[in-house]
Design an enzyme around this catalytic site. Structure first.
Site: not given
Ligand code: ZN
Length: 175
Positions: A96, A138-139, A142
């Site tokens: 990340c 993954h995004e 966030h």
């Molecule tokens: Zn990340």
């Protein structure tokens, strides 16, 4: 939305508190939003990343950019994304941009259907598998304040202990 001056945007590192907060939906599809997306794509490219979410640059809105291939024309901007389908699972190592030096093995769906808005506010739906599906997940994590280090196995905790400690110290030092 009231982002800091675009020139001043930079990629924030763990443990910046905004990285752990859920982001707000985007309501205004205006020039400010487009300028933010452009700046985020530039920061992502500069950092040699494949994805970057707005909270990572200190803006708490539901927007991420990605470019899985790194090639020109591969840029994608996702606003208010949500998954309508997630199937299959596989475990892979992930890093990340906000947690340099750390890699964590994460189990994710191998196929995803993502509904999102583009920068004009139009709804689009797209399916992806494998790497692209993984980047989206993954995004999107966030945007919910969820980081890869929130999902570490004991082995990953041990392997990453030193790097995480360093990041905390750098943050404390006001880096
Ligand atoms: Zn990340």
């Amino acid at each position: 939305m009231n982002p800091p001056s675009l020139d001043k945007l930079r990629i924030l590192h763990y443990p910046s508190p905004i990285l752990s907060r859920a982001a707000e939906p985007v309501e205004d599809f205006d020039d400010t939003l487009r300028a933010l997306a452009t700046r985020m794509l530039a920061l992502m490219r500069e950092a040699k990343g494949v994805g970057l979410a707005a909270p990572q640059v200190g803006v708490g809105i539901r927007l991420f950019v990605c470019n899985p291939t790194g090639e020109e024309g591969g840029d994608m901007v996702c606003v208010n994304p949500r998954f309508t389908e997630l199937t299959g699972t596989a475990e892979e190592e992930e890093g990340c941009l906000s947690i340099p030096g750390v890699t964590v093995s994460i189990r994710r769906a191998t196929s995803a259907v993502l509904e999102r808005r583009d920068l004009e506010g139009h709804v689009m739906t797209q399916r992806a598998t494998d790497l692209v599906a993984r980047i989206w997940q993954h995004e999107a994590d966030h945007l919910d304040g969820r980081l890869i280090i929130d999902q570490m196995s004991t082995a990953d905790e041990i392997a990453n202990r030193r790097a995480i400690k360093q990041l905390r110290e750098q943050y404390q030092a006001g880096k």
